[in-house]
Design a protein around this motif. Structure first.
Motif, PDB file in Angstrom:
ATOM      1  N   ARG A  96      52.075  32.464  40.860  1.00  0.00           N
ATOM      2  CA  ARG A  96      52.634  33.629  40.175  1.00  0.00           C
ATOM      3  C   ARG A  96      51.778  34.875  40.352  1.00  0.00           C
ATOM      4  NH1 ARG A  96      54.490  29.092  38.133  1.00  0.00           N
ATOM      5  NH2 ARG A  96      56.428  29.033  36.931  1.00  0.00           N
ATOM      6  N   CYS A  97      50.693  34.736  41.094  1.00  0.00           N
ATOM      7  CA  CYS A  97      49.723  35.828  41.226  1.00  0.00           C
ATOM      8  C   CYS A  97      49.499  36.203  42.688  1.00  0.00           C
ATOM      9  CB  CYS A  97      48.376  35.416  40.615  1.00  0.00           C
ATOM     10  SG  CYS A  97      48.448  34.808  38.924  1.00  0.00           S
ATOM     11  N   LEU A  98      48.931  37.386  42.884  1.00  0.00           N
ATOM     12  CA  LEU A  98      48.358  37.758  44.173  1.00  0.00           C
ATOM     13  C   LEU A  98      46.881  37.393  44.122  1.00  0.00           C
ATOM     14  CD1 LEU A  98      49.986  41.266  44.797  1.00  0.00           C
ATOM     15  CD2 LEU A  98      50.853  38.997  45.392  1.00  0.00           C
ATOM     16  N   TYR A  99      46.387  36.775  45.185  1.00  0.00           N
ATOM     17  CA  TYR A  99      45.044  36.184  45.167  1.00  0.00           C
ATOM     18  C   TYR A  99      44.054  36.990  46.007  1.00  0.00           C
ATOM     19  CZ  TYR A  99      41.302  32.793  46.058  1.00  0.00           C
ATOM     20  OH  TYR A  99      40.084  32.176  46.170  1.00  0.00           O
ATOM     21  N   HIS A 100      42.813  37.050  45.507  1.00  0.00           N
ATOM     22  CA  HIS A 100      41.736  37.656  46.314  1.00  0.00           C
ATOM     23  C   HIS A 100      40.412  37.000  45.956  1.00  0.00           C
ATOM     24  CE1 HIS A 100      39.782  40.663  48.809  1.00  0.00           C
ATOM     25  NE2 HIS A 100      38.872  40.792  47.858  1.00  0.00           N
ATOM     26  N   TRP A 101      39.662  36.622  46.984  1.00  0.00           N
ATOM     27  CA  TRP A 101      38.317  36.100  46.791  1.00  0.00           C
ATOM     28  C   TRP A 101      37.331  37.264  46.839  1.00  0.00           C
ATOM     29  CZ3 TRP A 101      35.701  31.766  45.460  1.00  0.00           C
ATOM     30  CH2 TRP A 101      34.338  31.732  45.742  1.00  0.00           C
ATOM     31  N   VAL A 102      36.601  37.478  45.750  1.00  0.00           N
ATOM     32  CA  VAL A 102      35.617  38.557  45.684  1.00  0.00           C
ATOM     33  C   VAL A 102      34.266  37.975  46.089  1.00  0.00           C
ATOM     34  CG1 VAL A 102      34.562  40.338  44.246  1.00  0.00           C
ATOM     35  CG2 VAL A 102      36.914  39.605  43.792  1.00  0.00           C
ATOM     36  N   ASP A 103      33.809  38.375  47.251  1.00  0.00           N
ATOM     37  CA  ASP A 103      32.586  37.795  47.813  1.00  0.00           C
ATOM     38  C   ASP A 103      31.394  38.703  47.521  1.00  0.00           C
ATOM     39  OD1 ASP A 103      31.016  35.990  49.129  1.00  0.00           O
ATOM     40  OD2 ASP A 103      32.085  36.123  51.044  1.00  0.00           O
ATOM     41  N   TYR A 104      30.188  38.182  47.805  1.00  0.00           N
ATOM     42  CA  TYR A 104      29.005  39.032  47.753  1.00  0.00           C
ATOM     43  C   TYR A 104      29.156  40.144  48.791  1.00  0.00           C
ATOM     44  CZ  TYR A 104      26.713  35.248  45.135  1.00  0.00           C
ATOM     45  OH  TYR A 104      26.393  34.293  44.206  1.00  0.00           O
ATOM     46  N   PRO A 105      28.720  41.360  48.479  1.00  0.00           N
ATOM     47  CA  PRO A 105      28.854  42.451  49.446  1.00  0.00           C
ATOM     48  C   PRO A 105      27.863  42.328  50.593  1.00  0.00           C
ATOM     49  CG  PRO A 105      27.636  43.200  47.525  1.00  0.00           C
ATOM     50  CD  PRO A 105      28.090  41.801  47.217  1.00  0.00           C
ATOM     51  N   ASP A 106      28.203  42.946  51.723  1.00  0.00           N
ATOM     52  CA  ASP A 106      27.226  43.006  52.804  1.00  0.00           C
ATOM     53  C   ASP A 106      26.162  44.044  52.443  1.00  0.00           C
ATOM     54  OD1 ASP A 106      28.293  45.557  53.342  1.00  0.00           O
ATOM     55  OD2 ASP A 106      29.617  44.794  54.903  1.00  0.00           O
TER      56      ASP A 106
END
Length: 309
Positions: free
Chosen positions: A198-208
């Protein structure tokens, strides 16, 4: 909050990215795209990632940037409907019953209609989110969903699918305008597919390194360039080591702030050792970095930055 303070949703991905940067949140193009689509499609946004990478901050930034109230449901083990959705004001209901009896009112149906009304309803975060007037839909943050159990997940399906809450005594309360739902999880357990669908998904990773350096520039403007570069390089190398808990962006900002408060212009072994508690949160990790491994990392950082100049 009055309507004239509420801003329109961004019309493009670029506008979404600019909206976030206007609040000093440095977002990737992929994250900006997911947020834009979530706003455009009126779909909940499911953000997953390690603790401290900025998932919760996204909801706060959207609230500020769009001029909408932020309603936060902080999840925890044992969270139930009375804490998350609603409960009845029992003392007030009992008082109403006694007053009805004192006036001679004996009809059970009449008394029930009186006490089970919105007048005696205590709205918790979920019900607050779907009760907002049209045009004033809030940002609804469901934070750290993985801390709850599967039964609560199942309950959320009605809210995420139909933007409504069913209260047995009253009926169904449907949102005049769907809230902007942001769900975060640190992935301590898997969330059921029925909810994710039911959602839009995003993996929030450590920044470069470049992104993290820009974050420090925005969040800790008093930190000089040399120190900022060393901090970022040091943290980036720490994340390559198998620690119990790698430092997140929040810890990087804390460390930069602490070193700036100490008027440091560059890293040295003693300073690193003395301030590791702002960066690492487990004694085993601190003990490991306080020794020769920490000095080795600092030497590598200094050497790499010197070679890059």
């Amino acid at each position: 909050m009055s309507k004239n303070e509420i801003k329109a949703f961004p019309a493009t991905i670029d506008e979404t990215q600019a909206l976030l940067e206007g609040q000093d949140y440095v977002a990737s193009r992929a994250l900006s795209t997911v947020l834009y689509l979530g706003l455009k499609m009126r779909r909940p946004i499911f953000l997953e990632g390690e603790a401290g990478v900025g998932k919760t901050e996204i909801a706060k930034v959207l609230s500020q940037a769009l001029g909408r109230p932020l309603i936060r449901l902080q999840c925890y083990e044992g969270l139930d409907i009375s804490s998350a959705v609603y409960e009845w004001n029992y003392p007030a209901q009992m008082l109403e019953i006694r007053m009805a009896e004192a006036t001679g009112e004996t009809s059970r149906e009449s008394i029930e209609q009186g006490i089970f009304s919105e007048r005696y309803l205590i709205k918790r975060p979920v019900l607050q989110a779907v009760s907002a007037p049209e045009g004033e839909a809030p940002v609804f943050l469901i934070d750290e969903l993985d801390r709850t159990d599967e039964a609560f997940e199942a309950f959320l399906l009605e809210i995420l699918s139909d933007n409504q809450v069913t209260i047995p005594e009253i009926g169904t309360i449907k949102a005049a305008e769907p809230p902007i739902v942001i769900i975060t999880t640190n992935r301590t357990r898997e969330i059921h597919d029925a909810l994710k669908r039911r959602c839009l998904y995003h993996w929030v990773d450590y920044p470069d390194a470049a992104t993290e350096l820009e974050i420090i520039r925005r969040k800790v403007p008093g930190c000089n360039e040399e120190l900022s570069a060393e901090i970022v390089a040091y943290v980036q190398k720490l994340r390559e080591i198998e620690l119990f808990k790698n430092p997140g962006v929040a810890e990087t900002i804390d460390w930069a702030t602490a070193l700036t408060e100490l008027d440091k212009l560059a890293l040295d072994p003693e300073t690193v050792s003395d301030t590791l508690g702002t960066l690492l949160k487990y004694q085993d990790d601190i003990a490991r970095i306080e020794g020769s491994e920490g000095r080795k990392i600092l030497e590598e950082v200094k050497s790499d930055l010197s070679a890059a100049q």
